[in-house]
Design a protein around this motif. Structure first.
Motif: not given
Length: 228
Positions: A147, A151, A155
């Motif tokens: 994850y 992410k 981002d």
């Protein structure tokens, strides 16, 4: 023959004129029921009535004693009452607290007994939970690693888009300001014409020019240097 005239005029006793009492009859009427004396006693004593003077003197003596002793007696009574109240309240507090504390002690004994049994049970449950939790933690760790990688990539990508958009918005500010300024200038000219007719002075209405020569080229130069 001379006739002797008989004097029929009644002789009255001289008395000081009271100008106040007739004007304060209501107040004068409360003297007797409230204080046991009235102005009649006052006048009688002044006129030499010994009984009236003795009555007033006795009441005055009682008044002096009351003025001196009554506050002390009242304080003594209050101290007796307060002391009795404090004594009985303290006794009640002791007995009430004794009952509460006795129940609390019994409750603590029972809680300690239950806690002892609960401790043994929880030790067994803890061992089983440890095995299950360790398996879950390994799975959670692997998921969190995956994850975090996804992410972090997204981002960075989204932040880059937001930054480029912010820079583009800044480069468009002069053009947007010019559009608003042109609309405002047109409105001022319309109002000038409507309010003054043929005497309108449009030349006195200043124009704003945010797009100065060379500004667009400078913005393009900065955008190229920044890579967008």
């Amino acid at each position: 023959m001379t006739k002797k005239l008989t004097d029929t005029t009644t002789t009255t006793k001289a008395k000081l004129k009271n100008h106040v009492a007739p004007k304060a009859r209501r107040i004068g009427n409360v003297l007797k029921p409230k204080f046991g004396v009235n102005l009649t006693d006052f006048d009688a004593a002044l006129a030499g009535d010994v009984a009236a003077a003795q009555k007033i003197g006795e009441l005055a003596r009682q008044g002096r004693l009351s003025a001196e002793l009554a506050p002390k007696l009242a304080q003594a009574y209050i101290e007796i009452i307060n002391g009795s109240e404090a004594y009985n309240k303290a006794t009640a507090d002791i007995l009430v607290q004794a009952g509460k504390s006795a129940i609390a002690i019994d409750k603590s004994v029972m809680q300690a007994t239950l806690a002892n049994s609960k401790y043994g049970h929880q030790r067994s449950e803890l061992a089983a939970e440890f095995v299950a939790s360790k398996t879950n933690e390994n799975q959670r760790h692997q998921y969190q690693m995956n994850y975090t990688q996804i992410k972090g990539y997204l981002d960075a990508h989204l932040a880059g888009i937001d930054q480029q958009t912010s820079l583009l918005e800044q480069s468009h500010r002069p053009e947007l300001k010019q559009i608003a300024a042109d609309e405002q200038h047109e409105m001022r000219e319309l109002n000038e014409g409507l309010s003054k007719g043929e005497r309108a002075r449009y030349d006195l209405i200043p124009e704003k020019n945010y797009q100065t020569p060379g500004l667009r080229a400078k913005i393009l130069q900065l955008r190229t240097a920044l890579g967008f």
